[in-house]
Design a protein around this motif. Structure first.
Motif, short mmCIF file in Angstrom:
data_model
loop_
_atom_site.label_atom_id
_atom_site.label_comp_id
_atom_site.label_asym_id
_atom_site.label_seq_id
_atom_site.Cartn_x
_atom_site.Cartn_y
_atom_site.Cartn_z
N PHE A 178 0.84 -1.20 0.00
CA PHE A 178 0.00 0.00 0.00
C PHE A 178 0.87 1.25 0.00
CE2 PHE A 178 -2.48 3.42 1.89
CZ PHE A 178 -3.69 3.32 1.21
N THR A 179 0.45 2.24 -0.76
CA THR A 179 1.11 3.54 -0.78
C THR A 179 0.12 4.56 -1.35
OG1 THR A 179 3.09 4.75 -1.46
CG2 THR A 179 2.14 3.23 -3.07
N ASP A 180 0.53 5.82 -1.39
CA ASP A 180 -0.35 6.83 -1.98
C ASP A 180 -0.33 6.73 -3.50
OD1 ASP A 180 1.63 9.10 -3.10
OD2 ASP A 180 2.42 8.34 -1.21
N GLU A 181 -1.30 7.37 -4.15
CA GLU A 181 -1.47 7.23 -5.59
C GLU A 181 -0.27 7.77 -6.37
OE1 GLU A 181 -3.05 5.88 -9.01
OE2 GLU A 181 -3.81 5.51 -6.98
N ILE A 182 0.30 8.87 -5.91
CA ILE A 182 1.44 9.47 -6.62
C ILE A 182 2.64 8.53 -6.58
CG2 ILE A 182 3.12 11.35 -6.60
CD1 ILE A 182 0.90 13.20 -5.64
N THR A 183 2.93 7.99 -5.39
CA THR A 183 4.05 7.05 -5.26
C THR A 183 3.81 5.80 -6.09
OG1 THR A 183 4.55 7.86 -3.03
CG2 THR A 183 5.42 5.70 -3.64
N LEU A 184 2.58 5.31 -6.06
CA LEU A 184 2.24 4.10 -6.82
C LEU A 184 2.48 4.32 -8.31
CD1 LEU A 184 1.10 1.23 -6.68
CD2 LEU A 184 -1.19 2.22 -6.89
N GLN A 185 2.08 5.46 -8.82
CA GLN A 185 2.27 5.75 -10.23
C GLN A 185 3.76 5.88 -10.58
OE1 GLN A 185 0.04 5.52 -12.65
NE2 GLN A 185 -1.39 4.89 -11.04
N LYS A 186 4.54 6.47 -9.69
CA LYS A 186 5.98 6.60 -9.92
C LYS A 186 6.65 5.23 -9.98
CE LYS A 186 8.34 9.78 -7.79
NZ LYS A 186 8.85 10.65 -6.68
N ILE A 187 6.22 4.33 -9.09
CA ILE A 187 6.75 2.97 -9.09
C ILE A 187 6.39 2.27 -10.39
CG2 ILE A 187 6.50 0.69 -8.01
CD1 ILE A 187 6.17 2.18 -5.31
N GLU A 188 5.15 2.43 -10.81
CA GLU A 188 4.70 1.80 -12.05
C GLU A 188 5.44 2.37 -13.26
OE1 GLU A 188 2.91 -0.73 -12.56
OE2 GLU A 188 1.38 -0.98 -11.00
N GLN A 189 5.53 3.66 -13.34
CA GLN A 189 6.16 4.30 -14.50
C GLN A 189 7.65 3.99 -14.59
OE1 GLN A 189 5.10 8.44 -14.02
NE2 GLN A 189 2.91 8.02 -14.30
N ALA A 190 8.28 3.78 -13.45
CA ALA A 190 9.71 3.47 -13.45
C ALA A 190 9.98 1.99 -13.67
CB ALA A 190 10.34 3.91 -12.12
N GLY A 191 8.93 1.19 -13.81
CA GLY A 191 9.09 -0.24 -14.04
C GLY A 191 9.66 -0.98 -12.85
N GLN A 192 9.25 -0.58 -11.64
CA GLN A 192 9.82 -1.19 -10.44
C GLN A 192 8.97 -2.34 -9.88
OE1 GLN A 192 11.20 3.16 -9.01
NE2 GLN A 192 11.42 1.60 -7.41
N VAL A 193 7.81 -2.59 -10.48
CA VAL A 193 7.03 -3.76 -10.07
C VAL A 193 7.66 -5.00 -10.67
CG1 VAL A 193 4.79 -4.91 -10.10
CG2 VAL A 193 4.90 -2.42 -9.89
#
Length: 277
Positions: A178-193
Motif C-alpha cells: 500500500f502507498t499513496d497514488e502518486i508514489t504508486l504511479q511513480k513505481i509503475e512508471q519506473a518499471g519497479q514492479v
C-alpha cells in the motif's frame, strides 16, 4: 555462525560471492534462505544483527545482503519495524556504502517489510518511508501457494524470467502493498514492479481473493528499487528450490524449481561484476 548447507552449483568466476543472511530474534527462514543461496553457488553466513552492530562482522565483507522471512522481534509495533529501525539507525552508513558499491539486497516476506520500513524500497532512501505492507484484507494470516507474473523490468534477480508465471508460497498476515497514488504511479512508471499476483497460470494479474492473498494494490507481490539491485517480495522463493518442495511435485510437470533462478541470478551477478571483492 557458518551455514552447513553445501553448494551444488558453481559460479562463473570460481570465486563464490559472500552472502550475509541477516537474522535476529523471531527470524525463522534464515536456514532456508541460506540453503537456496548455497545451492546457487553463494558462500553464505548466518549473521546476527548484533554482530554487525558491534563490529564483529563487517557488512562490507559481503556482496549480497539477504533479510529473510519470519517475525523479527515478534513483529512488535508493526511487522519488521524494530529491525528496520536498528538497520536505519545503527547501520545506516554501512548500508548506504553497501548499496552505493553496487551490491545486492534481497528481502523476503518479513524482509520485504523491513526494507520498505527502512526506506531502501522503493527508492533507496534510508529513513524515508514511502510505502508499507498492511494487514491482509482477509483479516487473518494467509498460507497458500500463489501464481506470480514476473514483469519485464531491470531487476537483477529476475533476469530471463520476464513474462513467466512462477509459483511461490505466501505465508503472511501483513502483506498488502500500500502507498499513496502518486508514489504508486511513480513505481509503475519506473518499471519497479517485479511480481504481480496472477489469477491463473496464464498470468493475468488479479485483485481477487484468494489468488491475490492480501489485496495488494495493483496486485503487487514484489518491487525493486530504481537500480534493480534491491528486491523485496512477500511470497517465499526459498521454499521452492528443490522439486519436492512443491506440494504437487509428483503429479505436475513443474520443470526447474521456480525459486532457484532468482538466487542463481543474484550469485551470478555478484560474481560477474566483482562488486566488493
Amino acid at each position: 555462525m557458518l551455514n552447513t548447507c553445501q553448494p551444488k552449483e558453481s559460479i562463473v568466476r570460481g570465486v563464490k560471492p559472500r552472502v550475509c543472511i541477516l537474522h535476529t530474534d523471531g527470524t525463522n527462514c534464515d536456514q532456508e534462505t541460506a540453503y537456496a543461496f548455497s545451492k546457487a553457488g553463494g558462500d553464505c553466513r548466518l549473521i546476527h544483527v548484533n554482530q554487525l552492530r558491534c563490529g564483529a562482522e563487517k557488512l562490507s565483507d559481503y556482496q549480497i545482503l539477504a533479510v529473510p522471512g519470519g517475525f523479527s522481534y515478534g513483529d512488535d509495533i508493526h511487522s519488521g519495524k524494530v529491525l528496520s529501525v536498528e538497520m536505519a539507525s545503527f547501520l545506516s552508513d554501512r548500508l548506504r556504502r553497501f548499496v552505493d558499491d553496487g551490491k545486492l539486497v534481497l528481502g523476503i516476506c518479513n524482509g520485504f517489510q523491513v526494507l520498505v520500513r527502512t526506506g531502501l524500497l522503493p527508492w533507496s532512501e534510508l529513513g524515508s518511508i514511502k510505502a508499507t505492507l498492511m494487514q491482509n484484507d482477509s483479516g487473518h494470516f494467509e498460507c497458500r501457494w500463489t501464481n506470480l507474473l514476473v514483469e519485464q523490468n531491470h531487476c537483477v534477480f529476475t533476469r530471463g524470467l520476464a513474462g513467466t508465471v512462477v509459483q511461490y508460497q505466501a505465508a503472511h498476515g501483513e502483506g498488502k502493498f500500500f502507498t499513496d497514488e502518486i508514489t504508486l504511479q511513480k513505481i509503475e512508471q519506473a518499471g519497479q514492479v517485479v511480481f504481480r499476483y496472477a489469477g491463473t497460470a496464464c498470468g493475468q494479474p488479479t485483485q481477487d481473493y484468494p489468488q491475490n492473498p492480501n489485496g495488494s494494490l495493483h496486485a503487487i507481490g514484489g518491487i525493486c528499487d530504481q537500480t534493480g539491485r534491491i528486491l523485496g517480495l512477500m511470497p517465499h522463493p526459498e521454499r521452492f528450490v528443490e522439486t519436492f518442495h512443491h506440494p504437487n511435485w509428483r503429479r505436475a510437470s513443474l520443470g526447474e524449481p521456480h525459486g532457484l533462478p532468482l538466487f542463481r541470478n543474484a550469485v551470478a551477478y555478484a560474481a560477474q561484476t566483482g562488486a566488493g571483492y
